[in-house]
Scaffold this motif. Structure first.
Motif, PDB file in Angstrom:
ATOM      1  N   GLY A 104      38.797  31.801  42.938  1.00 36.04           N
ATOM      2  CA  GLY A 104      37.849  31.646  41.840  1.00 36.04           C
ATOM      3  C   GLY A 104      38.153  32.471  40.609  1.00 36.04           C
ATOM      4  N   THR A 145      37.630  30.428  37.237  1.00 37.78           N
ATOM      5  CA  THR A 145      36.208  30.195  37.005  1.00 37.78           C
ATOM      6  C   THR A 145      35.526  31.473  36.541  1.00 37.78           C
ATOM      7  OG1 THR A 145      36.194  28.438  38.652  1.00 37.78           O
ATOM      8  CG2 THR A 145      34.064  29.422  38.101  1.00 37.78           C
ATOM      9  N   GLU A 180      36.616  32.321  32.924  1.00 40.77           N
ATOM     10  CA  GLU A 180      35.940  31.391  32.016  1.00 40.77           C
ATOM     11  C   GLU A 180      34.478  31.803  31.793  1.00 40.77           C
ATOM     12  OE1 GLU A 180      35.321  26.571  31.574  1.00 40.77           O
ATOM     13  OE2 GLU A 180      35.715  27.407  33.559  1.00 40.77           O
TER      14      GLU A 180
END
Length: 164
Positions: free
Chosen positions: A14, A17, A20
């Motif tokens: 992850g 993610t 971001e």
């Protein structure tokens, strides 16, 4: 050297993610942040057939594509760039996040999901400052909930302010 924080973890944990989600939160706290994303695979960021791609295919060592709003440089490398060389290509910012490159000797925030089936990096890397996970772990380091992006951004800001 600019302030650098690794966002380290195994593939599928992850990292992208999280980065971001962190970028707008860090910007809202007044920080200018750049990201260096590492890939183990060959990359083709240019579009085959476009002028810049054709220039590279014809032998240019580097091709800079420039517009009034952004710049992109695609360079052929004889060997992978060192961290210092990577940072030298960036404009000065408050923080550079390194996604990947978990082997580099920089402070790191580890992203860990037990479901990925890989060991914790912090077990062998004293540079890991904290671990963001979707599961409570039995470790001595600070733990952050992987989906609590505000708390993770706060942790990074405190780390920057402490100057460690």
């Amino acid at each position: 050297m600019q302030k650098v924080l690794g966002i380290a973890g195994w593939s599928g944990s992850g990292k992208t993610t999280l980065v971001e989600a962190l970028l707008p939160r860090l910007a809202a706290r007044g920080l200018r942040v750049s990201v260096i994303k590492h890939s183990h695979h060959d990359i083709e960021p240019d579009t085959p057939g476009k002028d810049s791609w054709r220039h590279r295919q014809a032998g240019a060592a580097e091709v800079m594509l420039l517009s009034p709003h952004r710049v992109s440089v695609v360079a052929e490398l004889a060997q992978e760039l060192s961290l210092e060389q990577q940072l030298a290509r960036l404009q000065p910012v408050d923080l550079v996040l390194l996604e990947g490159q978990k082997w580099l000797p920089v402070p790191k925030l580890e992203v860990h999901r037990p479901a990925v089936g890989k060991p914790l990096l912090c077990a062998d890397d004293a540079r890991v400052l904290a671990v963001a996970s979707d599961t409570l772990l039995d470790i001595a380091l600070p733990q952050l909930a992987l989906n609590d992006h505000d708390a993770i951004a706060d942790f990074i800001v405190r780390w920057l302010e402490e100057g460690k």
